[in-house]
Design a protein around this motif. Structure first.
Motif, PDB file in Angstrom:
ATOM      1  N   ALA A  94       0.816  -1.218   0.000  1.00 48.20           N
ATOM      2  CA  ALA A  94       0.000   0.000   0.000  1.00 48.20           C
ATOM      3  C   ALA A  94       0.841   1.256   0.000  1.00 48.20           C
ATOM      4  O   ALA A  94       2.024   1.235   0.355  1.00 48.20           O
ATOM      5  N   GLY A  95       0.208   2.350  -0.376  1.00 42.95           N
ATOM      6  CA  GLY A  95       0.873   3.645  -0.450  1.00 42.95           C
ATOM      7  C   GLY A  95       1.060   4.284   0.917  1.00 42.95           C
ATOM      8  O   GLY A  95       0.702   3.700   1.943  1.00 42.95           O
ATOM      9  N   PRO A  96       1.612   5.503   0.911  1.00 41.39           N
ATOM     10  CA  PRO A  96       1.890   6.178   2.177  1.00 41.39           C
ATOM     11  C   PRO A  96       0.615   6.494   2.963  1.00 41.39           C
ATOM     12  O   PRO A  96      -0.445   6.704   2.378  1.00 41.39           O
ATOM     13  N   GLY A  97       0.733   6.511   4.286  1.00 40.01           N
ATOM     14  CA  GLY A  97      -0.364   6.958   5.144  1.00 40.01           C
ATOM     15  C   GLY A  97      -1.575   6.050   5.165  1.00 40.01           C
ATOM     16  O   GLY A  97      -2.646   6.456   5.629  1.00 40.01           O
ATOM     17  N   THR A  98      -1.436   4.817   4.688  1.00 38.90           N
ATOM     18  CA  THR A  98      -2.598   3.934   4.615  1.00 38.90           C
ATOM     19  C   THR A  98      -2.720   3.037   5.851  1.00 38.90           C
ATOM     20  O   THR A  98      -3.614   2.204   5.922  1.00 38.90           O
ATOM     21  N   GLY A  99      -1.788   3.205   6.782  1.00 34.00           N
ATOM     22  CA  GLY A  99      -1.898   2.445   8.029  1.00 34.00           C
ATOM     23  C   GLY A  99      -1.085   1.167   8.061  1.00 34.00           C
ATOM     24  O   GLY A  99      -1.366   0.275   8.857  1.00 34.00           O
ATOM     25  N   LYS A 100      -0.025   1.082   7.258  1.00 34.10           N
ATOM     26  CA  LYS A 100       0.793  -0.145   7.237  1.00 34.10           C
ATOM     27  C   LYS A 100       1.427  -0.369   8.618  1.00 34.10           C
ATOM     28  O   LYS A 100       1.399  -1.466   9.150  1.00 34.10           O
ATOM     29  N   THR A 101       2.004   0.713   9.152  1.00 32.29           N
ATOM     30  CA  THR A 101       2.664   0.573  10.451  1.00 32.29           C
ATOM     31  C   THR A 101       1.623   0.271  11.527  1.00 32.29           C
ATOM     32  O   THR A 101       1.842  -0.540  12.427  1.00 32.29           O
ATOM     33  N   ARG A 102       0.485   0.923  11.409  1.00 31.06           N
ATOM     34  CA  ARG A 102      -0.580   0.716  12.397  1.00 31.06           C
ATOM     35  C   ARG A 102      -1.039  -0.752  12.419  1.00 31.06           C
ATOM     36  O   ARG A 102      -1.290  -1.322  13.470  1.00 31.06           O
ATOM     37  N   ILE A 103      -1.095  -1.330  11.225  1.00 29.88           N
ATOM     38  CA  ILE A 103      -1.528  -2.722  11.139  1.00 29.88           C
ATOM     39  C   ILE A 103      -0.587  -3.647  11.910  1.00 29.88           C
ATOM     40  O   ILE A 103      -1.020  -4.587  12.567  1.00 29.88           O
ATOM     41  N   ILE A 104       0.702  -3.356  11.830  1.00 35.65           N
ATOM     42  CA  ILE A 104       1.663  -4.220  12.536  1.00 35.65           C
ATOM     43  C   ILE A 104       1.366  -4.184  14.037  1.00 35.65           C
ATOM     44  O   ILE A 104       1.287  -5.222  14.694  1.00 35.65           O
ATOM     45  N   THR A 105       1.180  -2.968  14.556  1.00 36.44           N
ATOM     46  CA  THR A 105       0.907  -2.846  15.993  1.00 36.44           C
ATOM     47  C   THR A 105      -0.393  -3.565  16.367  1.00 36.44           C
ATOM     48  O   THR A 105      -0.451  -4.316  17.342  1.00 36.44           O
ATOM     49  N   GLN A 106      -1.430  -3.320  15.569  1.00 36.33           N
ATOM     50  CA  GLN A 106      -2.739  -3.903  15.887  1.00 36.33           C
ATOM     51  C   GLN A 106      -2.697  -5.431  15.768  1.00 36.33           C
ATOM     52  O   GLN A 106      -3.347  -6.136  16.508  1.00 36.33           O
TER      53      GLN A 106
END
Ligand SMILES: Nc1ncnc2c1ncn2[C@@H]1O[C@H](COP(=O)(O)OP(=O)(O)OP(=O)(O)O)[C@@H](O)[C@H]1O
Length: 621
Positions: free
Chosen positions: A26-38
């Motif tokens: 996915a592109g920037p700001g789409t929540g990739k990092t957030r998904i890892i945490t969640q």
């Protein structure tokens, strides 16, 4: 379920997919990092991680690891159940624990970039390799190590070269590193892969310890890192990686955008695409997209941002001089700060370090704007903090001639000013005839104040050992090296030097390292993200690279001139660098260039034509 709260459909799919490998693309700001945490939170919420096992998450920077750790803690998860860190951090701990099985001593250190350059020059000279620049040799070695299957294969590959002397130069490079109990950063990964491939009992241990594996910023990995992921994840098939090929900006360090495809194929991964961008207004995404579309060989992506609101803006400014640009940036920062944007939510980005950028510091100091650089400010400053770090290594490893030589090289020009001497490092090499060593230097008969200073330093390093308090050693070295006096002689750089010394001391105070060896391990693996501090209200000043993964209310991209952006390098990667910079913005984006910088006439970056300035910038000014 707490871990799924507020996520969109595709994000939920990514968090919930287990028992098969996944690629979230996915592109920037789409929540990739957030998904890892969640996802980490989800695994524990659902009791999917057996007791005494951990989740392994690999991040690109230390900052990303720390941030993830605190976010997961906020979700109520015990952070001791998660092994979070960079590739190098993970490999360092594997090698310290089991490296002796492949003859890597547990207390190895990393060769610094300066020592590595010097070593390469020396092996090229010793093996009569002419017409090859040091950086070409460095990249060649690096490329081989990153693409080999294991260490033995790396050595065999060096034998295939047709350039006379190159193989023996490569072999000498390795030998000298090992003699000094050192490895380079590529070795950390290669040796870990070699170790795990040749010791199935260890691989089993890691499979057992880490049933789930998560990888951030997959687009910036190389083939050897992919191999490591494949090995670690092969039994559980629970690897999840997140990636954006448009944000691959570490090609110069061996990263391959193609690893995303290779990962999907080799791990038979299920792909999930995210399109909703939660960071930026649509107009900024459209502008960034119009730029990146000029790259071929990329996966086309749609990005849906939020609607543009009053206050959002994209402005492009041109200035006659760099001073005018700096003053405008400072005034604008004051203005938006008054409107309510905290300083720490503002960042000034530039392509690469450049002494001309000091003008920004001067204007900010004059206009009383608090600021902090991420990483080093200027290119060529030799830092006293590095000198202290290297001296710590010498205390642990007094026979390391690579470190000793690099310390003398940095120390002697400085001491020369202090003692009005013309001595060169060669003088000491001759003095002790042959290999440099702390013990030999500690025994020299001083002929002048400078010899005496070198002798005292050598005696100090020979007299301490790794069980002593590193803070005490820091303070003693500071006095012994006469750093406060030397700082007075380095008026221009004193501010920058003091800042780095303070940061090093702060790091030592905060460190939980049990001894110098552990501390050195930590310091060796610091990246620029270590300088990023969220708790202090200061404007950040950073390269495009160091701002990766971060987001700010207002982003200023300065010095957008044709010889700076794109720099003389792979144009597609330069475009990706600017794309990363633009997409850090949550609301305001200011892009500027000056017609004159460093007494040279400049042209605006050619990328402005691709962005289609008229279409975007004027619309929302
Ligand atoms: N479902 C969501 N609802 C609201 N906000 C979200 C959601 N998902 C992500 N965000 C927010 O969007 C922002 C961007 O998320 P994140 O940093 O995870 O994106 P990213 O894909 O890793 O970005 P980049 O690739 O640019 O580093 C963050 O502020 C995050 O909290």
């Amino acid at each position: 379920m707490k871990s799924l709260e507020g996520l969109n459909e595709e994000q939920i799919e990514a968090v919930e997919t287990i028992d098969r490998n996944t690629m979230v693309f996915a592109g920037p700001g789409t929540g990739k990092t957030r998904i890892i945490t969640q996802r980490i939170a989800y695994l524990f919420e659902r009791d999917l991680v057996p007791p005494s096992r951990k989740v392994l998450a690999i991040t690109f920077t230390n900052k990303a690891a720390n941030e993830m750790r605190s976010r997961v803690q906020n979700l109520g998860i015990d952070s001791r159940r998660i092994r979070l860190g960079t590739f190098h951090n993970l490999c360092q701990s594997v090698l310290r624990a089991y490296g002796d099985k492949i003859e890597v001593s547990r207390d190895f250190t990393f060769v610094s970039p300066a020592q590595r350059s010097k070593l390469i020059l020396s092996v090229l000279r010793n093996n009569n390799v002419r017409n090859m620049k040091e950086n070409v040799f460095a990249n060649w070695i690096s490329k081989l190590k990153n693409s080999s299957v294991d260490y033995g294969e790396y050595l065999r590959k060096t034998e295939k070269t047709k350039t006379i002397g190159l193989t023996s130069a490569a072999v000498e490079y390795e030998t000298r590193l090992r003699e000094n109990n050192m490895i380079d950063f590529d070795d950390a990964i290669l040796l870990t892969v070699t170790l795990l491939k040749n010791h199935s009992e260890l691989l089993w241990l890691y499979h057992n310890a880490f049933p789930y594996l998560l990888i951030d910023e997959m687009q910036d990995t190389n083939r050897m890192q992919l191999e490591l992921i494949r090995l670690l994840g092969e039994s559980a098939r629970n690897v999840m990686a997140v990636a954006d090929d448009d944000q691959s900006i570490y090609g110069w360090r061996g990263a391959l955008p193609t690893v995303i495809r290779e990962y999907i194929e080799q791990l038979n991964a299920h792909s999930i695409t995210l399109v909703r961008n939660y960071r930026s207004p649509q107009i900024i995404l459209d502008a960034a997209n119009s730029l990146i579309e000029h790259n071929d060989k990329r996966e086309k992506k749609t990005l849906i941002g939020r609607e543009t609101e009053p206050g959002d803006c994209l402005e492009i400014k041109d200035f006659t001089t760099a001073i005018q640009e700096a003053e405008w940036v400072a005034d604008k920062i004051k203005e938006i700060h008054k409107e309510g944007i905290e300083y720490k939510k503002i960042i000034v980005l530039y392509r690469s370090r450049h002494s001309g950028l000091k003008i920004i510091d001067d204007v900010f100091i004059q206009k009383k704007i608090p600021f902090r650089h991420f990483g080093k400010n200027f290119n060529k400053v030799e830092l006293f903090s590095d000198l202290i770090k290297e001296s710590l290594k010498l205390i642990v490893e007094p026979s390391n001639d690579l470190i000793l030589e690099s310390i003398l090289e940095s120390l002697i020009p400085r001491y020369s000013k202090l003692y009005r001497s013309n001595k060169t490092v060669n003088h000491y090499e001759e003095l002790i005839e042959g290999k440099l060593s702390v013990t030999k230097l500690a025994e020299i008969t001083p002929e002048d104040d400078m010899d005496d200073a070198v002798k005292q330093f050598a005696k100090f390093c020979a007299g301490y050992n790794h069980t002593q308090s590193y803070l005490k050693i820091y303070n003693d070295l500071y006095d012994l090296l006469k750093i406060s006096t030397l700082l007075l002689l380095e008026k221009n750089d004193a501010f920058e030097q003091s800042r780095h010394l303070e940061l090093l001391k702060e790091k030592m105070i905060k460190s939980r390292a049990r001894n110098i060896i552990d501390l050195i391990g930590e310091l060796d693996l610091q990246d620029e993200s270590n300088y990023i501090e969220n708790s202090i209200d200061e404007v950040g000043i950073s390269t495009f690279h160091a701002a990766k993964g971060l987001e700010y209310k207002a982003v200023f991209i300065i010095a957008l001139e044709d010889d700076i952006v794109p720099a003389r390098y792979d144009e597609a990667e330069e475009r990706r660098g600017l794309y990363v910079a633009m997409t850090r913005s949550e609301s305001k984006l200011y892009m500027s260039y000056a017609q004159q910088r460093d007494r040279q006439r400049k042209q605006p970056s050619r990328f402005f034509e691709e962005i289609d300035v008229k279409r975007f910038a004027h619309k929302i000014r």
